[in-house]
Write a protein that holds these residues in place. Sequence first.
Motif, PDB file in Angstrom:
ATOM      1  N   VAL A 168       2.059  19.203   4.138  1.00 29.03           N
ATOM      2  CA  VAL A 168       1.287  19.514   3.164  1.00 29.03           C
ATOM      3  C   VAL A 168       0.095  20.413   3.425  1.00 29.03           C
ATOM      4  O   VAL A 168      -0.320  21.082   2.536  1.00 29.03           O
ATOM      5  N   GLY A 169      -0.522  20.491   4.853  1.00 35.81           N
ATOM      6  CA  GLY A 169      -1.483  21.221   4.906  1.00 35.81           C
ATOM      7  C   GLY A 169      -2.711  20.456   5.576  1.00 35.81           C
ATOM      8  O   GLY A 169      -3.036  19.439   5.371  1.00 35.81           O
ATOM      9  N   ARG A 170      -3.507  21.347   6.083  1.00 32.03           N
ATOM     10  CA  ARG A 170      -4.246  20.619   7.207  1.00 32.03           C
ATOM     11  C   ARG A 170      -5.672  20.081   6.488  1.00 32.03           C
ATOM     12  O   ARG A 170      -6.353  18.900   6.583  1.00 32.03           O
ATOM     13  N   GLU A 171      -6.143  21.014   5.402  1.00 31.46           N
ATOM     14  CA  GLU A 171      -7.443  20.374   4.539  1.00 31.46           C
ATOM     15  C   GLU A 171      -6.937  19.021   3.959  1.00 31.46           C
ATOM     16  O   GLU A 171      -7.738  18.329   3.708  1.00 31.46           O
ATOM     17  N   TRP A 172      -5.776  19.139   3.173  1.00 29.79           N
ATOM     18  CA  TRP A 172      -5.665  17.782   2.341  1.00 29.79           C
ATOM     19  C   TRP A 172      -5.098  16.759   3.199  1.00 29.79           C
ATOM     20  O   TRP A 172      -5.678  15.636   3.083  1.00 29.79           O
ATOM     21  N   ALA A 173      -4.375  17.111   4.365  1.00 28.53           N
ATOM     22  CA  ALA A 173      -4.382  15.850   5.247  1.00 28.53           C
ATOM     23  C   ALA A 173      -5.404  15.426   5.989  1.00 28.53           C
ATOM     24  O   ALA A 173      -5.640  14.141   5.958  1.00 28.53           O
ATOM     25  N   ALA A 174      -6.445  16.092   6.290  1.00 28.96           N
ATOM     26  CA  ALA A 174      -7.749  15.773   6.858  1.00 28.96           C
ATOM     27  C   ALA A 174      -8.544  14.771   5.731  1.00 28.96           C
ATOM     28  O   ALA A 174      -9.023  13.800   6.178  1.00 28.96           O
ATOM     29  N   ARG A 175      -8.482  15.261   4.735  1.00 30.57           N
ATOM     30  CA  ARG A 175      -9.177  14.326   3.457  1.00 30.57           C
ATOM     31  C   ARG A 175      -8.452  13.132   3.298  1.00 30.57           C
ATOM     32  O   ARG A 175      -8.981  12.053   3.129  1.00 30.57           O
ATOM     33  N   MET A 176      -7.039  13.141   3.353  1.00 28.68           N
ATOM     34  CA  MET A 176      -6.500  11.854   3.032  1.00 28.68           C
ATOM     35  C   MET A 176      -6.643  10.928   4.169  1.00 28.68           C
ATOM     36  O   MET A 176      -6.987   9.537   3.788  1.00 28.68           O
ATOM     37  N   ASN A 177      -6.654  11.391   5.453  1.00 24.58           N
ATOM     38  CA  ASN A 177      -7.101  10.388   6.554  1.00 24.58           C
ATOM     39  C   ASN A 177      -8.269   9.891   6.822  1.00 24.58           C
ATOM     40  O   ASN A 177      -8.533   8.967   7.131  1.00 24.58           O
ATOM     41  N   SER A 178      -9.264  10.876   6.080  1.00 28.29           N
ATOM     42  CA  SER A 178     -10.606  10.557   6.502  1.00 28.29           C
ATOM     43  C   SER A 178     -11.234   9.559   5.232  1.00 28.29           C
ATOM     44  O   SER A 178     -12.375   8.938   5.348  1.00 28.29           O
ATOM     45  N   LEU A 179     -10.604   9.798   4.017  1.00 28.40           N
ATOM     46  CA  LEU A 179     -11.116   8.789   2.850  1.00 28.40           C
ATOM     47  C   LEU A 179     -10.921   7.371   3.200  1.00 28.40           C
ATOM     48  O   LEU A 179     -10.108   6.897   3.750  1.00 28.40           O
ATOM     49  N   PRO A 180     -12.076   6.701   2.487  1.00 25.92           N
ATOM     50  CA  PRO A 180     -11.724   5.061   2.759  1.00 25.92           C
ATOM     51  C   PRO A 180     -10.551   4.719   1.737  1.00 25.92           C
ATOM     52  O   PRO A 180     -10.557   5.380   0.485  1.00 25.92           O
ATOM     53  N   LYS A 181      -9.835   3.849   1.931  1.00 24.59           N
ATOM     54  CA  LYS A 181      -8.420   3.351   1.322  1.00 24.59           C
ATOM     55  C   LYS A 181      -8.447   1.856   1.079  1.00 24.59           C
ATOM     56  O   LYS A 181      -9.132   1.150   1.758  1.00 24.59           O
ATOM     57  N   TYR A 182      -8.299   1.741  -0.137  1.00 27.36           N
ATOM     58  CA  TYR A 182      -8.142   0.250  -0.725  1.00 27.36           C
ATOM     59  C   TYR A 182      -6.665   0.281  -1.157  1.00 27.36           C
ATOM     60  O   TYR A 182      -6.200   0.861  -1.803  1.00 27.36           O
ATOM     61  N   VAL A 183      -5.982  -0.819  -0.412  1.00 29.28           N
ATOM     62  CA  VAL A 183      -4.769  -1.243  -1.076  1.00 29.28           C
ATOM     63  C   VAL A 183      -4.689  -2.549  -1.553  1.00 29.28           C
ATOM     64  O   VAL A 183      -5.014  -3.778  -0.807  1.00 29.28           O
ATOM     65  N   VAL A 184      -4.126  -2.474  -2.604  1.00 26.17           N
ATOM     66  CA  VAL A 184      -3.771  -4.042  -3.288  1.00 26.17           C
ATOM     67  C   VAL A 184      -2.717  -4.858  -2.585  1.00 26.17           C
ATOM     68  O   VAL A 184      -1.503  -4.199  -3.123  1.00 26.17           O
ATOM     69  N   SER A 185      -2.704  -5.641  -2.060  1.00 25.24           N
ATOM     70  CA  SER A 185      -1.390  -6.243  -1.708  1.00 25.24           C
ATOM     71  C   SER A 185      -1.698  -7.929  -1.147  1.00 25.24           C
ATOM     72  O   SER A 185      -3.094  -8.156  -0.562  1.00 25.24           O
ATOM     73  N   SER A 186      -0.983  -8.939  -1.394  1.00 22.76           N
ATOM     74  CA  SER A 186      -1.006 -10.230  -0.861  1.00 22.76           C
ATOM     75  C   SER A 186      -0.358 -10.370   0.419  1.00 22.76           C
ATOM     76  O   SER A 186      -0.258 -11.300   0.884  1.00 22.76           O
TER      77      SER A 186
END
Length: 199
Positions: free
Chosen positions: A78-96
Amino acid sequence: MGKIVLSTNVTLDGVVQDPDGAEGFELGGWFHQFVGVGDLEDWTANETEEALGAEALLLGRRSFEWFASRAPEMEARVGREWAARMNSLPKYVVSSTLEQPQWNNTTVLNGDAVKEISELKRTLDGEILVYGSYRLARTLIEHNLADELRLVVFPVVLGTGLRLFDETGDRKPLRLVDTRRIGDGLVSYAYEFVQANPL
């Protein structure tokens, strides 16, 4: 105060199921079947701009695992800029069921989803981006937690498949805030959720 933004790819007749064909849906894979080279470049630019404007990602378990499994190769695809942002963002996952998430900066929300997401909105500032995650998106819409809906519409009618709005319990008024052409064949629509006018 956070702003929850639902962002998803969708067919012309509203199907959100299995865009890459990995889920085994008989009509899956429509993303790559109906996107041109120019469309894909503009789509990537649109996604990159959106990710750069977000403060966090909020995902359902299945979408989280889909993204996490592709994180190592995201830059090449997808590209370096998008990948870097996706990897660095705080992520919250809804799962039991998810206990040890395999993607960095991830917090699992395993309690009352509505309560925990409401608290997340109160404590975060900026956009909380929800990619895919149509089951989670339905819950957010049903409980009036979603603030904006962004759809990238692909030029195909499938006739069957799961739709984002298959199971809404009531009317949900929206206001169009943006329309953009992406490449030669895709269209982006952005809507704000608004409260229904009293009768």
